[in-house]
Design a protein around this motif. Sequence first.
Motif, PDB file in Angstrom:
ATOM      1  N   ASN A 161      -8.775 -31.638  13.755  1.00 15.05           N
ATOM      2  CA  ASN A 161      -7.904 -32.788  13.513  1.00 15.05           C
ATOM      3  C   ASN A 161      -8.636 -33.909  12.796  1.00 15.05           C
ATOM      4  O   ASN A 161      -8.067 -34.579  11.918  1.00 15.05           O
ATOM      5  CB  ASN A 161      -7.329 -33.290  14.832  1.00 15.05           C
ATOM      6  CG  ASN A 161      -6.440 -32.258  15.511  1.00 15.05           C
ATOM      7  OD1 ASN A 161      -6.120 -31.216  14.932  1.00 15.05           O
ATOM      8  ND2 ASN A 161      -6.039 -32.526  16.747  1.00 15.05           N
ATOM      9  N   SER A 191       0.237 -18.543  14.224  1.00 15.64           N
ATOM     10  CA  SER A 191       0.095 -19.414  13.050  1.00 15.64           C
ATOM     11  C   SER A 191       1.455 -19.887  12.560  1.00 15.64           C
ATOM     12  O   SER A 191       1.685 -21.088  12.367  1.00 15.64           O
ATOM     13  CB  SER A 191      -0.628 -18.666  11.928  1.00 15.64           C
ATOM     14  OG  SER A 191      -1.919 -18.269  12.317  1.00 15.64           O
ATOM     15  N   GLU A 217       4.393 -19.885  14.020  1.00 15.33           N
ATOM     16  CA  GLU A 217       5.148 -20.674  15.000  1.00 15.33           C
ATOM     17  C   GLU A 217       4.687 -22.125  15.039  1.00 15.33           C
ATOM     18  O   GLU A 217       5.438 -23.007  15.461  1.00 15.33           O
ATOM     19  CB  GLU A 217       4.997 -20.059  16.388  1.00 15.33           C
ATOM     20  CG  GLU A 217       5.784 -18.759  16.585  1.00 15.33           C
ATOM     21  CD  GLU A 217       5.414 -18.059  17.870  1.00 15.33           C
ATOM     22  OE1 GLU A 217       4.598 -18.626  18.653  1.00 15.33           O
ATOM     23  OE2 GLU A 217       5.913 -16.933  18.102  1.00 15.33           O
ATOM     24  N   ASN A 218       3.457 -22.381  14.570  1.00 17.16           N
ATOM     25  CA  ASN A 218       2.896 -23.725  14.668  1.00 17.16           C
ATOM     26  C   ASN A 218       2.585 -24.343  13.311  1.00 17.16           C
ATOM     27  O   ASN A 218       1.829 -25.322  13.225  1.00 17.16           O
ATOM     28  CB  ASN A 218       1.651 -23.689  15.545  1.00 17.16           C
ATOM     29  CG  ASN A 218       1.980 -23.339  16.987  1.00 17.16           C
ATOM     30  OD1 ASN A 218       2.453 -24.180  17.750  1.00 17.16           O
ATOM     31  ND2 ASN A 218       1.764 -22.078  17.369  1.00 17.16           N
ATOM     32  N   GLY A 219       3.160 -23.789  12.249  1.00 20.98           N
ATOM     33  CA  GLY A 219       3.134 -24.462  10.956  1.00 20.98           C
ATOM     34  C   GLY A 219       1.981 -24.159  10.040  1.00 20.98           C
ATOM     35  O   GLY A 219       1.774 -24.881   9.058  1.00 20.98           O
ATOM     36  N   SER A 220       1.204 -23.105  10.314  1.00 19.98           N
ATOM     37  CA  SER A 220       0.089 -22.745   9.439  1.00 19.98           C
ATOM     38  C   SER A 220       0.327 -21.411   8.759  1.00 19.98           C
ATOM     39  O   SER A 220       1.174 -20.616   9.185  1.00 19.98           O
ATOM     40  CB  SER A 220      -1.222 -22.680  10.235  1.00 19.98           C
ATOM     41  OG  SER A 220      -1.722 -23.965  10.499  1.00 19.98           O
ATOM     42  N   ALA A 271      -3.426 -25.194  14.183  1.00 15.98           N
ATOM     43  CA  ALA A 271      -2.208 -25.177  13.372  1.00 15.98           C
ATOM     44  C   ALA A 271      -1.383 -26.439  13.604  1.00 15.98           C
ATOM     45  O   ALA A 271      -0.916 -27.084  12.659  1.00 15.98           O
ATOM     46  CB  ALA A 271      -1.395 -23.926  13.685  1.00 15.98           C
ATOM     47  N   LYS A 272      -1.215 -26.803  14.852  1.00 19.86           N
ATOM     48  CA  LYS A 272      -0.459 -28.020  15.168  1.00 19.86           C
ATOM     49  C   LYS A 272      -1.143 -29.264  14.610  1.00 19.86           C
ATOM     50  O   LYS A 272      -0.476 -30.245  14.265  1.00 19.86           O
ATOM     51  CB  LYS A 272      -0.298 -28.150  16.681  1.00 19.86           C
ATOM     52  CG  LYS A 272       0.702 -27.174  17.292  1.00 19.86           C
ATOM     53  CD  LYS A 272       0.817 -27.378  18.793  1.00 19.86           C
ATOM     54  CE  LYS A 272       1.881 -26.472  19.391  1.00 19.86           C
ATOM     55  NZ  LYS A 272       1.979 -26.627  20.869  1.00 19.86           N
ATOM     56  N   GLY A 273      -2.476 -29.220  14.520  1.00 15.29           N
ATOM     57  CA  GLY A 273      -3.226 -30.359  13.999  1.00 15.29           C
ATOM     58  C   GLY A 273      -3.250 -30.449  12.487  1.00 15.29           C
ATOM     59  O   GLY A 273      -3.856 -31.369  11.942  1.00 15.29           O
ATOM     60  N   GLU A 310      -3.567 -22.054  17.885  1.00 14.62           N
ATOM     61  CA  GLU A 310      -2.349 -22.843  18.068  1.00 14.62           C
ATOM     62  C   GLU A 310      -2.614 -24.329  17.857  1.00 14.62           C
ATOM     63  O   GLU A 310      -1.888 -25.016  17.124  1.00 14.62           O
ATOM     64  CB  GLU A 310      -1.787 -22.604  19.464  1.00 14.62           C
ATOM     65  CG  GLU A 310      -0.540 -23.421  19.768  1.00 14.62           C
ATOM     66  CD  GLU A 310      -0.052 -23.245  21.191  1.00 14.62           C
ATOM     67  OE1 GLU A 310       0.986 -23.843  21.535  1.00 14.62           O
ATOM     68  OE2 GLU A 310      -0.701 -22.525  21.974  1.00 14.62           O
ATOM     69  N   GLY A 311      -3.671 -24.838  18.494  1.00 10.92           N
ATOM     70  CA  GLY A 311      -3.986 -26.262  18.371  1.00 10.92           C
ATOM     71  C   GLY A 311      -4.397 -26.657  16.962  1.00 10.92           C
ATOM     72  O   GLY A 311      -4.038 -27.744  16.483  1.00 10.92           O
TER      73      GLY A 311
END
Length: 459
Positions: free
Chosen positions: A104, A209, A211-214, A156-158, A153-154
């Motif tokens: 992040n 990936s 599911e979390n935008g990457s 990708a969300k970041g 997951e984290g």
Amino acid sequence: MAKSFDKLAYNSLNDFVYGSAPYPVTCKNGMVIGGGIIYPELNITLPPIEVSASTMPEIKEIYTEIINGALKRAVELYAPGVVVEFEMLPEMTLVPEWGIEINNLLRNTMWEYEAKYGLKSALRATPGDVREFKRPPLMRQGEILDNLLRTIEGSAKGGADFIAIESTGGKEIHDDALVNADLTKVIFALGVMGCRDMKFLWEKIVDVSRENGSIPSGDTACGFANTAFALAHKNFIPNSFAAVVRVASVARTLAAVEAGAVGPDKDCGYEGVYLKAITGTPISMEGKSAACAHLSSMGNVAASVADLWSNESVHPVRLLSDIATTVSMEQLIYDCRLMNKAKERGYGTTMRDLLADSDSKYDPQAYVISPKVVFEISQELVKAKTPFLRTKAGAKLAVEAIRKGVDKGELCIAEREKAWLDIMDEQIAAIPDDEEKFWHEIKGELELDKFIPSEYGLD
């Protein structure tokens, strides 16, 4: 959805060139990888330091200096765009919060430079495959796998644009097989264990990936074929053996794309050139400008069909000009600028051939990744119907290509290496085409305490 490939993504070798891929990848900010321009990809890592809760403040300061220095230089050199790869140290995946926090930090800084200076950028997050930290490894279950997926997951969300990994399924057998130059066990480790693990792991990576935008980008046989070339460089194994391992690794890395990865493939997989020929996905490559990380015989040829050009990895050590990460960014930008200008003026294929021909004669490892040889081998490789058969076919085709290259005067190898071509041919010929039969034949020769067969779907 699973993909399969039975023909090349290209109709002509003339179209197989750097900076352009049949299926380019577009980031959220509009940056296109494989859309006509080759971009620099800076791979960064820490200097030797303990990674712990108590050192995390210092680690964040180091990464802050790295990313600001690199992006500042990119702005000064008018780079049209850059990619940064964050290769996580093992502790940063074992404790997902640490890797996610640095992810992040990097992405937020990159967004700031895009907002202030218009510098387009993309972040590749590469968690470590820490499953191997438990011996024998649990490949399909357990807390370590859960932490790996949490890190993805984290990240990708970041805001990580791409998710990649250097997966290690099969290394339990492959490492010893390399040291002993045992191609039979190499093919088992890559074509049976590795391909099965890739299918399992990449189906999960693709789902998490997306599911979390990457974008699920790709894998690499770094721990396999790059280990082979490192051993060959030290004269522990023949160069021709390392070259054959490289082509045998294609099916394993291809499994990520078959599971849904779309590129850009990861830099330290020199087998990426085969993925691009077969699937049309963009790739990242490393060569002469990765000498900060390791020496190789593929310094120019590796760039010939790359879509991202990487330094592999570098510590932020202080040099006369600046820290090494900033220096690497400058070197990569200048490399890409020259290649883009050649292409802009209509000399893209000429530049490609100059890069390839300057290296390919002097080492079989360079020869088997030259565009012409890649194209010829790939046309035959796609005819094999399963990942295991592609692994076996890749080894055989590589031996044949090396032998033909020597006969035509296109490749020079040491006299002592020629006998190894016959040895490898014999080893390949003795391997059955039936995967289960191969497993039951070789089982008695393997150290079964080093891996858990059921973790690879083996009875």
